[in-house]
Design a protein around this motif. Structure first.
Motif, short mmCIF file in Angstrom:
data_model
loop_
_atom_site.label_atom_id
_atom_site.label_comp_id
_atom_site.label_asym_id
_atom_site.label_seq_id
_atom_site.Cartn_x
_atom_site.Cartn_y
_atom_site.Cartn_z
N GLY A 189 0.98 -1.41 -0.50
CA GLY A 189 -0.06 -0.32 0.67
C GLY A 189 0.80 1.81 -0.05
O GLY A 189 0.63 2.05 -0.20
N TYR A 190 2.28 0.73 -0.06
CA TYR A 190 2.88 2.09 0.28
C TYR A 190 3.57 2.14 -1.42
O TYR A 190 4.24 1.68 -2.11
N LYS A 191 3.03 3.54 -2.42
CA LYS A 191 3.32 4.15 -3.30
C LYS A 191 4.87 4.31 -3.16
O LYS A 191 5.46 4.67 -2.92
N THR A 192 5.28 3.59 -4.32
CA THR A 192 7.03 3.61 -4.79
C THR A 192 7.26 4.11 -6.30
O THR A 192 7.11 3.37 -7.23
N GLU A 193 7.12 5.25 -6.53
CA GLU A 193 7.18 5.84 -7.67
C GLU A 193 8.42 5.75 -8.03
O GLU A 193 8.56 6.20 -9.59
N ARG A 194 9.12 5.05 -7.44
CA ARG A 194 11.07 5.55 -8.01
C ARG A 194 11.69 3.70 -7.91
O ARG A 194 12.17 3.38 -8.05
N GLY A 195 10.61 2.68 -7.48
CA GLY A 195 10.61 1.54 -7.48
C GLY A 195 11.38 1.01 -6.32
O GLY A 195 11.31 1.81 -4.73
N ALA A 196 12.19 -0.09 -5.99
CA ALA A 196 12.65 -0.34 -5.07
C ALA A 196 13.64 -1.84 -5.24
O ALA A 196 13.70 -1.69 -6.72
N THR A 197 14.61 -1.52 -4.31
CA THR A 197 15.72 -2.53 -4.29
C THR A 197 15.56 -3.82 -3.42
O THR A 197 14.89 -3.33 -2.27
N TYR A 198 16.08 -4.72 -3.46
CA TYR A 198 16.11 -5.48 -2.34
C TYR A 198 17.78 -6.24 -2.24
O TYR A 198 18.38 -6.94 -3.35
N ASN A 199 18.26 -5.33 -1.45
CA ASN A 199 20.19 -5.25 -1.13
C ASN A 199 20.33 -6.95 -0.02
O ASN A 199 19.84 -7.09 0.81
N SER A 200 21.39 -7.00 -1.48
CA SER A 200 21.69 -8.45 -0.48
C SER A 200 23.68 -8.28 -0.10
O SER A 200 23.74 -7.87 -1.18
N TYR A 201 24.18 -8.80 0.64
CA TYR A 201 25.63 -8.49 0.78
C TYR A 201 26.71 -9.77 0.65
O TYR A 201 26.09 -10.23 1.75
N LEU A 202 27.76 -10.27 -0.18
CA LEU A 202 28.49 -11.01 -0.18
C LEU A 202 29.37 -10.98 0.45
O LEU A 202 30.41 -9.97 -0.38
N ILE A 203 30.26 -11.92 1.56
CA ILE A 203 31.24 -10.80 1.89
C ILE A 203 32.63 -12.58 1.91
O ILE A 203 32.13 -13.17 1.80
N MET A 204 33.25 -11.99 0.64
CA MET A 204 34.59 -12.87 1.37
C MET A 204 35.70 -13.20 2.20
O MET A 204 36.54 -12.68 1.72
N ASP A 205 36.01 -14.15 2.54
CA ASP A 205 36.76 -13.91 3.78
C ASP A 205 36.72 -15.33 4.15
O ASP A 205 36.00 -16.75 3.20
N GLU A 206 37.60 -15.92 4.69
CA GLU A 206 38.15 -17.06 4.70
C GLU A 206 36.58 -18.01 5.48
O GLU A 206 36.44 -19.35 4.94
N LYS A 207 35.50 -17.16 5.83
CA LYS A 207 34.08 -18.41 6.06
C LYS A 207 33.62 -17.44 4.99
O LYS A 207 33.06 -15.80 5.50
#
Length: 310
Positions: free
Chosen positions: A25-43
Motif C-alpha cells: 500500500g506504500y506507493k513506490t514511484e521510484r521503484g525498490a531494491t532488495y539488497n543482499s551482500y556477499l562477504i568473501m572471507d575465510e568463511k
C-alpha cells in the motif's frame, strides 16, 4: 562481469525492482531494491536475501563471485518476505550453510517456509568470526518487526542495517553521493514515515546503541548505500525519532462537488498569507504514503471531507 564490489571483498549481489509501484500500500514511484551482500572471507558469508520472485537473479549474482555451495554462513537480519524470500532456494543450493538469525526470526522463518534450515540463534551483542572479520549482531526489535536486527563488521566499519536507513529507490548508482540528493532524502523521509514512524520512540535507543560504533558505510536492505552522508542521515533519524516539527501545515481533503475543495484552498491561502508553509493534498488523487511523508514532520494538520463521506 562481477557484481559491484562495495568494499574489500564485499559484493552487492542484490537486485533492483524497477517496476515496483506498490509496497504493502506504500506507493513506490521510484521503484525498490532488495539488497543482499556477499562477504568473501575465510568463511564466505551472505548478508540478507531478496524477494522470492528475484531468487534466480540473486543466485546468478552470487555465482559470478563464488560457487553457491561454497557459502558457509547466511545472516538473516529480518524475515519479512521481501528480505527472506530466497531462503528456501539458498538452503537447497548452499547445503553446508548455517543461517544466523534471532529466535523470533527463526520462529517466523519456520512458519513461512518450514523447518528446513540449519539455524544458529543469536542474541543481542553476539559475535561471529569469519576470518579477518568479526560480525556483531545488534537487536533492532520493532524497527520494524520483532525479529529485526543489524549486523556490524568492525574490520570494514560497515553497518548492515536492514530496514533502518533504507529507501524505496531503484537506481543504477549504488552510493548516496552518486544520486540526486533531494530525491534521496525525500525517499528516506518517505520510507521512515511509512515504515518506521509507528515505532519512532524506539529510534533514540537504537541510535545510542550504534553511537559507539565507527561507521564508514551503512548498507541497508533497500535503496542506496550511505558513505558520504552518514552523519546527515543519522541526524535526520534523530530528529524524526524525536518528533521534530518543521512548522508546516498539511491540509488533506476530498471533495464531491467542490465545496470542501474551496474551503481547503481558502484556508491554505489564509495560512500562506500569514507566512506558514502550506502543503495541500486532494486524497482521491494522492497516495496515502505521499501525505504521510509530509505529515509526520508537520506542525499542523487539517482534514476536510464532504458531508456525504462523514
Amino acid at each position: 562481469m562481477l557484481p559491484l564490489q562495495i568494499a574489500e571483498n564485499i559484493y552487492d549481489v542484490g537486485v533492483q525492482d524497477w517496476a515496483a509501484r506498490d509496497f504493502h500500500g506504500y506507493k513506490t514511484e521510484r521503484g525498490a531494491t532488495y539488497n543482499s551482500y556477499l562477504i568473501m572471507d575465510e568463511k564466505i558469508t551472505l548478508i540478507d536475501t531478496v524477494k522470492a520472485s528475484f531468487t534466480e537473479e540473486l543466485l546468478a549474482n552470487i555465482s559470478k563471485v563464488t560457487p553457491l555451495d561454497s557459502i558457509d554462513y547466511i545472516v538473516i537480519n529480518h524475515v519479512e518476505p521481501d528480505h527472506s524470500g530466497a531462503m528456501p532456494a539458498l538452503a537447497k543450493a548452499c547445503p553446508k550453510a548455517k543461517f544466523y538469525i534471532t529466535m523470533q526470526g527463526k520462529n517466523e522463518a519456520i512458519q513461512h517456509y518450514g523447518d528446513i534450515f540449519d539455524f544458529e540463534v543469536v542474541k543481542d551483542g553476539a559475535t561471529l568470526n569469519i576470518g579477518k572479520r568479526t560480525l556483531t549482531f545488534a537487536s533492532m526489535a520493532m524497527l520494524h518487526w520483532p525479529d529485526s536486527m543489524a549486523t556490524y563488521s568492525e574490520y570494514d566499519k560497515i553497518l548492515f542495517s536492514n530496514d533502518a536507513f533504507g529507501q524505496h529507490y531503484a537506481t543504477s548508482k549504488r552510493f548516496d553521493c552518486e544520486v540526486n540528493q533531494d530525491e534521496l532524502f525525500y525517499e528516506a523521509k518517505k520510507y521512515f514515515a511509512n515504515i518506521l514512524w509507528p515505532y519512532a520512540k524506539l529510534i533514540g535507543n537504537a541510535l545510542k546503541k550504534l553511537g559507539g560504533l565507527e561507521i564508514k558505510m551503512i548498507a541497508p536492505s533497500h535503496g542506496v548505500i550511505w558513505t558520504e552522508h552518514i552523519l546527515d542521515i543519522l541526524r535526520c533519524y534523530s530528529e524524526w525519532g524525536s518528533g521534530v516539527q518543521d512548522g508546516s501545515l498539511v491540509i488533506a481533503y476530498d471533495s464531491m462537488w467542490g465545496g470542501t475543495e474551496k474551503l481547503a484552498r481558502a484556508i491554505a491561502r489564509g495560512a500562506a498569507n500569514a507566512g506558514v508553509v502550506v502543503k495541500v493534498f486532494k486524497m482521491g488523487a494522492t497516495p496515502n504514503s505521499t501525505v504521510a511523508a509530509e505529515l509526520f514532520t508537520a506542525s499542523g494538520f487539517l482534514a476536510g471531507s464532504s458531508t456525504l463521506n462523514c
